[in-house]
Enzyme design. Sequence first.
Site, short mmCIF file in Angstrom:
data_model
loop_
_atom_site.label_atom_id
_atom_site.label_comp_id
_atom_site.label_asym_id
_atom_site.label_seq_id
_atom_site.Cartn_x
_atom_site.Cartn_y
_atom_site.Cartn_z
N ARG A 30 34.17 25.28 39.42
CA ARG A 30 34.05 25.33 37.97
C ARG A 30 33.04 26.72 37.85
NH1 ARG A 30 36.64 21.37 36.02
NH2 ARG A 30 37.16 19.60 37.25
N ILE A 32 30.12 28.32 36.17
CA ILE A 32 28.77 28.02 35.65
C ILE A 32 28.60 28.19 34.23
CG2 ILE A 32 27.60 30.16 35.79
CD1 ILE A 32 25.61 28.68 37.48
N ASN A 88 39.47 40.21 35.93
CA ASN A 88 38.77 41.25 35.21
C ASN A 88 38.67 42.30 36.40
OD1 ASN A 88 38.65 40.17 32.42
ND2 ASN A 88 36.71 38.89 33.29
N VAL A 97 31.28 40.01 38.92
CA VAL A 97 30.96 39.78 40.45
C VAL A 97 32.02 40.45 41.13
CG1 VAL A 97 30.99 37.75 41.87
CG2 VAL A 97 30.03 37.50 39.51
N HIS A 101 38.19 37.07 41.35
CA HIS A 101 38.17 35.91 41.17
C HIS A 101 39.39 35.84 40.09
CE1 HIS A 101 34.78 38.26 39.27
NE2 HIS A 101 35.25 37.49 38.24
P1 AMP Z 1 33.79 38.33 35.78
O1 AMP Z 1 32.95 38.82 34.54
O2 AMP Z 1 35.14 38.30 35.65
O3 AMP Z 1 33.20 39.00 36.79
O4 AMP Z 1 33.40 36.73 35.82
C1 AMP Z 1 32.33 36.33 36.72
C2 AMP Z 1 32.20 34.82 36.31
O5 AMP Z 1 31.47 34.25 37.47
C3 AMP Z 1 31.40 34.42 34.99
O6 AMP Z 1 32.36 33.82 34.15
C4 AMP Z 1 30.16 33.69 35.48
O7 AMP Z 1 30.14 32.61 34.62
C5 AMP Z 1 30.72 33.00 36.81
N1 AMP Z 1 29.62 32.93 37.65
C6 AMP Z 1 28.42 33.54 38.10
N2 AMP Z 1 27.63 32.93 38.85
C7 AMP Z 1 28.37 31.82 39.27
C8 AMP Z 1 27.94 30.61 40.18
N3 AMP Z 1 27.01 30.56 40.75
N4 AMP Z 1 28.65 29.55 39.94
C9 AMP Z 1 29.73 29.44 39.05
N5 AMP Z 1 30.11 30.58 38.25
C10 AMP Z 1 29.52 31.65 38.37
#
Ligand code: AMP
Length: 118
Positions: A30, A32, A88, A97, A101
Site C-alpha cells: 500500500r 504510504i 511515472n 522513487v 513502480h
Molecule cells: P512516484 O512519484 O511515481 O515516484 O511515486 C512514489 C510513491 O511512493 C508515492 O506515491 C509515495 O507516496 C510512495 N512512497 C514513498 N515512500 C513509501 C513507503 N515507505 N511506503 C509506501 N509508499 C511509499
Amino acid sequence: MTDNCIFCKIIAGDIPSQTVYQDELITAFRDISPVAPTHLLIIPNQHIASLAQMGEEHAAILGRAVKVANDLAVSEGMAESGYRFITNVGPDAGQAVFHVHFHLVGGRPLGGMVRRVE
Ligand code: AMP
Ligand code: ZN
C-alpha cells in the site's frame, strides 16, 4: 538489493510496509500516501530505475505485474468499477522513487487522465 533504495529495503523487509502480495518477481504494497481508497504500488523485486530502462527482456516481469494488478483489482473490489495502472518516468512525470513502480489506483471516480498544465 541496491543500497539507499527505499523500495529495495521494503522488498527485503528491512523497512515496514503493508505488503499485500509477493512472489519471486513482484512485490505489491500500500502506498504510504494514498490518493484514493485503493492505492497500491506494484514493483519488480529486481532493482530497475524506471520504465525507461525496461524492454522486451523484461517481458516476464511486466506480464506478471499486469496479472498481479488485475488480481488485486478483484480482491480490492474495484474490478467492475474500474481502476488505473500508472507509472511515472522522470522529472516531468513527477517520479520520486527511482525503483520502477506501477501505481494501482481506484475505489473512487478518478477524473480525466490528462489535465492542462498552465
Ligand atoms: P512516484 O512519484 O511515481 O515516484 O511515486 C512514489 C510513491 O511512493 C508515492 O506515491 C509515495 O507516496 C510512495 N512512497 C514513498 N515512500 C513509501 C513507503 N515507505 N511506503 C509506501 N509508499 C511509499
Ligand atoms: Zn530498488
